[in-house]
Design an enzyme around this catalytic site. Structure first.
Site, PDB file in Angstrom:
ATOM      1  N   PRO A  16       0.844  -1.204   0.000  1.00  0.00           N
ATOM      2  CA  PRO A  16       0.000   0.000   0.000  1.00  0.00           C
ATOM      3  C   PRO A  16       0.875   1.248   0.000  1.00  0.00           C
ATOM      4  O   PRO A  16       1.838   1.321   0.768  1.00  0.00           O
ATOM      5  CB  PRO A  16      -0.763  -0.121   1.329  1.00  0.00           C
ATOM      6  CG  PRO A  16       0.095  -0.965   2.210  1.00  0.00           C
ATOM      7  CD  PRO A  16       0.831  -1.906   1.307  1.00  0.00           C
ATOM      8  N   GLN A  71      -6.854  -1.376   3.371  1.00  0.00           N
ATOM      9  CA  GLN A  71      -6.134  -1.024   4.605  1.00  0.00           C
ATOM     10  C   GLN A  71      -6.803   0.154   5.304  1.00  0.00           C
ATOM     11  O   GLN A  71      -7.070   1.177   4.684  1.00  0.00           O
ATOM     12  CB  GLN A  71      -4.683  -0.663   4.302  1.00  0.00           C
ATOM     13  CG  GLN A  71      -3.890  -0.490   5.592  1.00  0.00           C
ATOM     14  CD  GLN A  71      -2.481   0.033   5.388  1.00  0.00           C
ATOM     15  OE1 GLN A  71      -2.293   1.161   4.952  1.00  0.00           O
ATOM     16  NE2 GLN A  71      -1.501  -0.787   5.707  1.00  0.00           N
ATOM     17  N   CYS A 101       2.368   3.532   9.840  1.00  0.00           N
ATOM     18  CA  CYS A 101       2.527   4.898   9.345  1.00  0.00           C
ATOM     19  C   CYS A 101       3.183   5.780  10.419  1.00  0.00           C
ATOM     20  O   CYS A 101       2.686   5.892  11.532  1.00  0.00           O
ATOM     21  CB  CYS A 101       1.174   5.479   8.951  1.00  0.00           C
ATOM     22  SG  CYS A 101       1.337   7.122   8.236  1.00  0.00           S
ATOM     23  N   GLY A 202      10.363  -3.970   2.302  1.00  0.00           N
ATOM     24  CA  GLY A 202      11.459  -3.029   2.425  1.00  0.00           C
ATOM     25  C   GLY A 202      12.632  -3.295   1.523  1.00  0.00           C
ATOM     26  O   GLY A 202      13.224  -4.368   1.543  1.00  0.00           O
ATOM     27  N   GLY A 224       7.063  -2.014  -2.550  1.00  0.00           N
ATOM     28  CA  GLY A 224       6.516  -0.659  -2.583  1.00  0.00           C
ATOM     29  C   GLY A 224       7.153   0.167  -3.673  1.00  0.00           C
ATOM     30  O   GLY A 224       6.754   0.120  -4.842  1.00  0.00           O
ATOM     31  N   ARG A 225       8.204   0.900  -3.287  1.00  0.00           N
ATOM     32  CA  ARG A 225       8.788   1.850  -4.241  1.00  0.00           C
ATOM     33  C   ARG A 225       9.297   1.172  -5.502  1.00  0.00           C
ATOM     34  O   ARG A 225       9.273   1.770  -6.580  1.00  0.00           O
ATOM     35  CB  ARG A 225       9.885   2.646  -3.534  1.00  0.00           C
ATOM     36  CG  ARG A 225       9.306   3.564  -2.479  1.00  0.00           C
ATOM     37  CD  ARG A 225      10.330   4.055  -1.503  1.00  0.00           C
ATOM     38  NE  ARG A 225      10.868   2.971  -0.680  1.00  0.00           N
ATOM     39  CZ  ARG A 225      11.791   3.136   0.262  1.00  0.00           C
ATOM     40  NH1 ARG A 225      12.276   4.327   0.485  1.00  0.00           N
ATOM     41  NH2 ARG A 225      12.218   2.105   0.975  1.00  0.00           N
TER      42      ARG A 225
HETATM   43  C1  FMN Z   1       4.785   7.069  -0.917  1.00  0.00           C
HETATM   44  C2  FMN Z   1       4.572   5.960   0.083  1.00  0.00           C
HETATM   45  C3  FMN Z   1       3.339   5.796   0.667  1.00  0.00           C
HETATM   46  C4  FMN Z   1       3.121   4.753   1.589  1.00  0.00           C
HETATM   47  N1  FMN Z   1       1.871   4.565   2.123  1.00  0.00           N
HETATM   48  C5  FMN Z   1       1.636   3.505   2.934  1.00  0.00           C
HETATM   49  C6  FMN Z   1       0.324   3.224   3.402  1.00  0.00           C
HETATM   50  O1  FMN Z   1      -0.646   3.919   3.086  1.00  0.00           O
HETATM   51  N2  FMN Z   1       0.180   2.151   4.228  1.00  0.00           N
HETATM   52  C7  FMN Z   1       1.211   1.334   4.597  1.00  0.00           C
HETATM   53  O2  FMN Z   1       1.019   0.370   5.336  1.00  0.00           O
HETATM   54  N3  FMN Z   1       2.461   1.567   4.136  1.00  0.00           N
HETATM   55  C8  FMN Z   1       2.691   2.622   3.314  1.00  0.00           C
HETATM   56  N4  FMN Z   1       3.948   2.818   2.805  1.00  0.00           N
HETATM   57  C9  FMN Z   1       5.019   1.838   3.140  1.00  0.00           C
HETATM   58  C10 FMN Z   1       5.125   0.756   2.055  1.00  0.00           C
HETATM   59  O3  FMN Z   1       3.961  -0.039   1.994  1.00  0.00           O
HETATM   60  C11 FMN Z   1       6.347  -0.158   2.262  1.00  0.00           C
HETATM   61  O4  FMN Z   1       6.155  -0.954   3.402  1.00  0.00           O
HETATM   62  C12 FMN Z   1       7.648   0.631   2.407  1.00  0.00           C
HETATM   63  O5  FMN Z   1       7.744   1.622   1.406  1.00  0.00           O
HETATM   64  C13 FMN Z   1       8.888  -0.273   2.324  1.00  0.00           C
HETATM   65  O6  FMN Z   1       8.895  -1.008   1.139  1.00  0.00           O
HETATM   66  P1  FMN Z   1       9.734  -0.561  -0.188  1.00  0.00           P
HETATM   67  O7  FMN Z   1      11.162  -0.355   0.217  1.00  0.00           O
HETATM   68  O8  FMN Z   1       9.517  -1.712  -1.124  1.00  0.00           O
HETATM   69  O9  FMN Z   1       9.132   0.735  -0.665  1.00  0.00           O
HETATM   70  C14 FMN Z   1       4.179   3.869   1.928  1.00  0.00           C
HETATM   71  C15 FMN Z   1       5.428   4.054   1.323  1.00  0.00           C
HETATM   72  C16 FMN Z   1       5.638   5.075   0.415  1.00  0.00           C
HETATM   73  C17 FMN Z   1       6.998   5.212  -0.221  1.00  0.00           C
END
Ligand code: FMN
Length: 346
Positions: A16, A71, A101, A202, A224-225
């Protein structure tokens, strides 16, 4: 693998991301394959219950995305239970609780990652939701609030005992926000300890990293990213998992993704079959198209391109051009020129 009674056809999941992973984006990622589950942007339990929040659209999803998890965030057990019931009535497969968050606006209301500071209360939230609904309740948390209190292993156990059907851990603390790196050793420890499925999140930017992280013993990985930079990453991870080389994505295909995204955003709600789109009660009447729809689409593309352009040759040119676009037709021209005129692959 199953979360509760819900079959998850692949261990790779779209994480998300507020402001980013809207229904149009999720559908396009899903079409590329390899994706076992999508999770909506977080939506306020308070807003869902009152039916008047301007963020209710975050709970929107379409049939094409199943299985889908909505969520929600909040800290009040009865309100979270009521919100979970609304999510169930919307037909979602899973309801997920945000305990990750770190943003003060959310955390100060005893929601998001601040729930990790009160584990008993966090477990009560989960318990109230589990009692209220038949669909699986899952939790997404961080490693802990700060380095002194990396309590995810304990809290994960507590929410399991409270009836949660799966847990995701983003291996950073709230204090870290997005700095440093995710602690996958901790994630692996939790995975070994729990009987319910455990997902990690992550720092997976390349498909090979998704596969590598699976080896800590998790049941799946939320990307995510990495998915904002490369919407094929889950399909490529599935290729590797199946013993194939990861598919090569051409520049043209990357351009087509953006054009498809523009089209889906522009056309949403037009000519859709009855029952295809599910919206939160109170959000039915609201149509972003009523005012400034084109501006909204442009802003969506700007937000995505901030990530999408990373790793592309001359990506900064694309970012600057998209940021200066004033109309959708201009946007389409920019995408055309950047992606369609060069035959190279990336
Ligand atoms: C722009 C952005 C918005 C995010 N919004 C949420 C969210 O609404 N709910 C949530 O549980 N995590 C949120 N996250 C966290 C991601 O779901 C993820 O766990 C985190 O970015 C680490 O994973 P990654 O390194 O693959 O990005 C957000 C991350 C980013 C970068």
């Amino acid at each position: 693998m199953k979360i509760g009674s819900i079959e998850i056809p692949s261990p790779f999941v779209v994480a998300p991301m507020a402001g980013m992973t809207d229904t149009a984006f999720r559908r396009l990622v899903k079409r590329r394959g390899g994706c076992g589950l999508v999770v909506t942007e977080m939506v306020s339990s308070e807003g869902l219950v009152r039916g008047i929040d301007r963020t209710l659209e975050y709970a929107e999803y379409t049939e094409e995305e199943r299985p889908v998890s909505i969520q929600i965030f909040g800290g009040d057990p009865p309100k979270m239970a009521a919100a979970a019931r609304i999510v169930q009535d919307m037909g979602a497969d899973i309801v997920d609780v945000n305990m990750g968050c770190p943003v003060p606006k959310i955390a100060k209301h005893n929601a998001g990652c601040s729930l990790m500071r009160e584990p008993e209360h966090a477990a009560r939230v989960v318990e109230a939701m589990v009692e209220a609904v038949k669909i699986p309740v899952t939790v997404k948390m961080r490693a802990g609030w700060n380095d002194k209190d990396r309590n995810a292993p304990m809290l994960a156990r507590m929410v399991q005992e409270a009836g949660a059907s799966a847990v995701t851990i983003h291996g950073r603390t709230a204090e870290q926000s997005y700095t440093g790196s995710a602690d996958w050793e901790l994630v692996g420890r939790v995975a070994r300890d729990l009987r319910i499925p455990v997902f990690g999140s992550g720092d997976c930017v390349e498909p090979e990293q998704v596969i590598e992280k699976m080896k800590v013993g998790v049941n799946g990985v939320l990307v995510g990213r990495g998915v904002l930079r490369n919407p094929w990453i889950l399909a490529q991870a599935a290729d590797i998992a199946a013993g194939r080389p990861p598919r090569v994505v051409t520049l043209r295909e990357r351009g087509e993704f953006l054009l498809d995204y523009i089209d889906l955003l522009l056309e949403q709600r037009d000519n859709e079959k009855e029952g295809f789109r599910h919206v939160a009660p109170g959000a039915e009447q609201k149509s972003v198209k009523a005012s400034g729809h084109e501006r909204w689409v442009i802003n969506k593309l700007r937000a995505l391109c901030a990530w999408y352009s990373k790793g592309l040759d001359s990506g900064s040119h694309l970012r600057v051009a998209v940021n200066s676009a004033e109309s959708v037709s201009q946007l389409r021209r920019i995408v055309d020129e950047f992606f369609m005129t060069m035959p190279a692959t990336v």
